[in-house]
Design an enzyme around this catalytic site. Structure first.
Site, PDB file in Angstrom:
ATOM      1  N   GLY A  13      27.839  37.638  33.487  1.00  0.00           N
ATOM      2  CA  GLY A  13      27.143  36.743  32.894  1.00  0.00           C
ATOM      3  C   GLY A  13      25.803  36.058  33.739  1.00  0.00           C
ATOM      4  N   GLY A  14      25.652  36.757  35.165  1.00  0.00           N
ATOM      5  CA  GLY A  14      24.498  36.418  35.956  1.00  0.00           C
ATOM      6  C   GLY A  14      24.690  35.027  36.131  1.00  0.00           C
ATOM      7  N   THR A  50      29.179  44.835  40.049  1.00  0.00           N
ATOM      8  CA  THR A  50      27.878  44.676  39.379  1.00  0.00           C
ATOM      9  C   THR A  50      27.056  45.685  39.977  1.00  0.00           C
ATOM     10  OG1 THR A  50      26.154  43.240  38.453  1.00  0.00           O
ATOM     11  CG2 THR A  50      27.015  42.779  40.705  1.00  0.00           C
ATOM     12  N   SER A  84      26.558  35.012  42.018  1.00  0.00           N
ATOM     13  CA  SER A  84      27.177  34.000  41.191  1.00  0.00           C
ATOM     14  C   SER A  84      28.762  34.446  40.740  1.00  0.00           C
ATOM     15  CB  SER A  84      26.493  33.860  39.854  1.00  0.00           C
ATOM     16  OG  SER A  84      25.285  33.234  40.122  1.00  0.00           O
ATOM     17  N   THR A 129      26.986  42.412  34.725  1.00  0.00           N
ATOM     18  CA  THR A 129      27.987  42.505  35.616  1.00  0.00           C
ATOM     19  C   THR A 129      29.256  42.799  34.968  1.00  0.00           C
ATOM     20  OG1 THR A 129      27.013  40.687  36.829  1.00  0.00           O
ATOM     21  CG2 THR A 129      29.330  41.037  37.252  1.00  0.00           C
TER      22      THR A 129
END
Length: 596
Positions: A498-499, A424, A478, A406
Site C-alpha cells: 500500500g505504499g 516490492t 514504508s 507491494t
C-alpha cells in the site's frame, strides 16, 4: 547477532499530560451481533466491513499471501516437512511468477522472523542505489525534477535484493533443500498457471507501457507485440525465460542471479536502456541482518522492522501515541477515536520525512523518536476542538540532530516459527522494464529516495537529506512486516502492501483486534482511513465513517476525502486462545489464506 533492542515502557501519563478531556463521542457505538459489527444507533444496516469473508483455521500451519497459487505452494512446503522459512522462501519465488505486479526477483523487501523459542531476527534485503547513482541524478541543470525518470524505465531501478535475501534466510534457518523450495516456482513458470480475473486485467492494463519500454519483446503480452488480443481469466501464462532464470538460481544459489548469465543479461538490459546497474553492482550487493525493533503496547510485545524501513518506527510511535486513550470505550472509528489516530499519523509522517533514512549512511534516532518523553513533546499542540494544521507541523526537535504496489505474506508452521515478509517492486509492475532473456520485471525503487528535498514521490511522501540518493545507499521504505507476542507467546503476524498507507493500515488492523474485539479476518475486512501529514487530508474507504462521524470531524476542520478504491491488502495470522491459527486474507484482491 546483536541483542534485540527493547524499548522499555514509560509512564503513559507522560504522553497525555497536556491533553484536555475528550469531548463525549456522539457517534454511538459499534456492537457485535453474530459476528457482524453494526452501527446500532444510526442505521443497523451499515456495516464497517469490505466483505463478510470468514477467516481460515488450522492447527498445523497457516499461509496467507496475495495469490492463491502462492498460498498453495507455501502450504505444500509446510506439509512436506518444511518450516516457516522454507515456506516463505518458496512463496517469495512463487509470487515472482504468479504476481508480477509486486512479487519479484527484481525488487527487495524486509523479513521479520520469530522462532518457536521466541528469538527474533530481521533481514533487510532492500534494494540499493547503483554505484554510478548521484544525489541530483533526476534534476535538470536548473535544479528542477525531470518528471518520470525515477518512476518509469531503466534509470528508475535500484540493485535488486530479493534473491540474496531469500538465500540468506534459507541458509540460516531453512530445513528443506534449496532445490526443493525453488521447484514449485519453476513448475509454475514453465508449465504456466491460470490467470485470475485480476491477473488478466492487470497485465492488459500495462500493455502499452510494456510495448513502449521493451520494444521488440513479448513478455507478459498475449502473443506477439503486433497481436492486439487481450488476456482473459483462466488462460495460462507460461514464462519460459523466467523458468530458466529460476533454474540458474536453483542450481547456483546466489551466484545464479548476482553473477553469471543472469547478471550479464541484467547489466546488458540496463546498458541498452540507459540504466546504471552494472555486473559489479550485482556482485557487491549484500542483504543485512539488523537488530529487531521491539516495543510494548499494553500487554503486547511488538517485533518489527528497524530502518531502512520507516514502518517499524512509525508503528511504535503510532501505538504509543494512542495507548493512553480509551479507544475501546470510545468505539471503532468513532469521532474521538479517529481524531487521535489522525493526529498521531500527522506527527509520525512529519518525523519520517525529517529523520528516517539508511542507518548505514545516516544516524537514525530510533530510541529518541519512540520515547514517551519525545512523544509527549509532539502532542502539546493537540486540540480536541480543532484539527492541527499540517503547515504548522514539522519533524520534531531532537538534541544533536539537524533539521503503492507491494505485497506481504505471513507464514506460521506447526512448531510456532513465524515469518512476516513484505516485498516490492515499488509501483505496480515496477519500472515496467523486463530483463531481456531473463523474463523478470525490474523495480522503480529509486523513486523512494528523496530526489529533491520537499518534493513528493509517487505516493505523496516527502523527504530530506537523510534519504538523499547516494551510491550503495538503501532507499527509505514504508513496509511494516510485524509480529506480536502476548504473554511471551506468538500472537499475531501482520503486514500489507500500500505504499505510504502501509503503516496506517497495519496500525488499524492491530487495533481492530486488540482494542475493538474483532477476529483477525474482521480486522482485515474492516474499512480503513489514512492521513500522512502532507497533503493535509484524510482519505477513507467508502463506509469507514458514519455520516455523523464525518459531520463531527469536518466541523473540527478535518478535510475528508472518500476513496473510489481501497486501502491495504492485508495477509495476517492470529493465534487463537486454543492454540489454533486463524488466517486472514484481504477480500479486496486475490489474497488467499490456507491452513491445515
Amino acid at each position: 547477532m546483536m541483542r534485540s533492542l527493547f524499548i522499555p515502557i514509560g509512564l503513559l501519563t507522560l504522553v497525555v499530560a497536556c491533553q484536555t478531556s475528550a469531548p463525549r463521542s456522539s457517534s454511538g457505538t459499534v456492537s457485535q451481533s453474530q459476528g457482524v459489527y453494526q452501527y446500532r444507533d444510526e442505521d443497523p444496516t451499515l456495516k464497517p466491513f469490505y466483505s463478510d469473508r470468514m477467516g481460515v483455521t488450522g492447527r498445523n500451519g497457516m499461509v496467507a499471501t496475495a495469490h492463491p497459487e502462492a498460498s498453495r505452494v507455501g502450504l505444500e512446503i509446510l506439509k512436506a516437512g518444511g518450516n516457516a522459512v522454507d515456506a516463505a522462501v518458496a512463496v517469495q519465488f512463487a509470487l515472482a511468477v504468479v504476481y508480477p505486479g509486486a512479487g519479484n526477483l527484481g525488487g527487495g523487501g524486509f523479513l521479520v522472523y520469530r522462532d518457536k523459542a521466541g528469538e527474533a531476527h530481521t533481514l533487510d534485503f532492500r534494494e540499493k542505489a547503483p554505484g554510478r547513482a548521484s544525489r541530483d541524478m533526476y534534476l535538470d541543470s536548473a535544479g528542477n525534477v525531470r518528471p518520470g525518470l525515477s518512476i518509469s524505465g531503466h534509470l528508475a531501478s535500484g540493485v535488486p535484493g530479493s534473491v540474496d535475501g531469500m538465500v540468506q534466510a534459507h541458509s540460516r534457518f531453512g530445513r528443506l533443500s534449496w532445490a526443493q523450495v525453488l521447484q514449485p516456482a519453476i513448475d509454475l513458470a514453465e508449465r504456466g498457471f491460470p490467470l485470475t480475473e485480476r491477473d488478466a486485467r492487470g497485465l492488459n492494463s500495462i500493455r502499452q507501457d510494456l510495448l513502449r519500454i521493451n520494444p521488440g519483446k513479448s513478455y507478459f503480452l498475449k502473443g506477439a507485440p503486433t497481436d492486439t488480443t487481450r488476456w482473459r481469466a483462466n488462460e495460462r501464462l507460461v514464462q519460459t525465460d523466467l523458468g530458466q532464470t529460476l533454474r540458474r538460481i536453483q542450481a547456483q544459489g546466489r551466484a545464479g542471479f548476482y553473477g553469471g548469465e543472469t547478471a550479464r543479461l541484467l547489466a546488458a538490459e540496463m546498458q541498452r536502456g540507459g540504466g546504471l546497474i552494472t555486473e559489479q553492482d550485482l556482485a557487491d550487493y549484500k542483504s543485512v541482518w539488523r537488530t529487531p525493533l521491539k516495543a510494548t503496547y499494553k500487554d503486547l510485545n511488538i517485533i518489527t522492522m528497524p530502518p531502512t524501513s520507516s514502518g517499524g518506527v512509525a508503528l511504535v510511535q503510532l501505538m504509543r501515541f494512542v495507548e493512553p486513550f480509551p479507544l475501546r470505550r470510545w468505539g471503532w472509528n468513532r469521532d474521538s477515536t479517529v481524531q487521535v489516530m489522525i493526529e498521531a499519523e500527522r506527527r509520525v509522517y512529519a518525523d519520517r520525512a525529517k529523520f528516517l533514512g539508511d542507518p548505514d549512511f545516516v544516524k537514525v534516532p530510533v530510541a529518541e523518536l519512540t520515547s514517551y518523553l519525545y512523544l509527549k513533546s509532539r502532542w502539546t499542540d493537540f486540540n480536541w476542538a480543532k484539527a492541527t494544521d499540517s503547515r504548522n507541523i514539522r519533524g520534531g526537535t531532537l538534541p544533536g540532530f539537524e533539521s503503492l504496489e507491494t505485497t506481504h505474506f505471513s507464514v506460521v508452521d506447526k512448531e510456532g516459527n513465524a515469518v512476516a515478509i513484505t516485498t516490492t517492486l515499488n509501483g505496480g509492475y515496477g519500472s515496467r522494464v523486463v530483463v531481456g532473456g531473463a523474463g523478470f520485471l525490474m523495480n522503480n525503487e529509486m523513486d523512494d529516495f528523496s530526489i529533491k528535498p520537499g518534493t513528493p514521490n509517487m505516493y505523496g511522501l516527502v523527504g530530506n537529506a537523510a534519504n538523499a540518493i547516494a551510491p550503495g545507499k538503501r532507499m527509505l521504505s514504508s513496509m511494516t512486516p510485524t509480529i506480536l507476542e502476548k504473554a511471551g507467546k506468538l500472537y499475531m503476524v501482520v503486514g500489507t502492501p500500500g505504499g505510504s498507507t502501509i503503516m496506517t493500515s497495519v496500525f488499524q488492523t492491530i487495533l481492530n483486534v486488540v482494542e475493538h474485539g474483532m477476529t483477525m479476518q474482521q480486522a482485515v475486512n474492516a474499512l480503513k482511513f489514512h492521513h500522512q501529514w502532507l497533503p493535509d487530508k484524510t482519505t477513507f474507504e467508502n463506509g469507514a465513517f458514519t455520516p455523523k462521524t464525518e459531520q463531527i470531524l469536518q466541523s473540527r476542520g478535518y478535510v475528508l476525502e472518500r476513496l473510489t478504491n481501497t486501502l491495504g491488502r492485508m495477509d495476517c495470522i492470529l493465534v487463537r486462545p486454543d492454540g489454533s491459527f486463524e488466517g486472514a486474507s484481504d477480500p479486496r484482491a486475490d489474497n488467499t489464506a490456507m491452513g491445515y
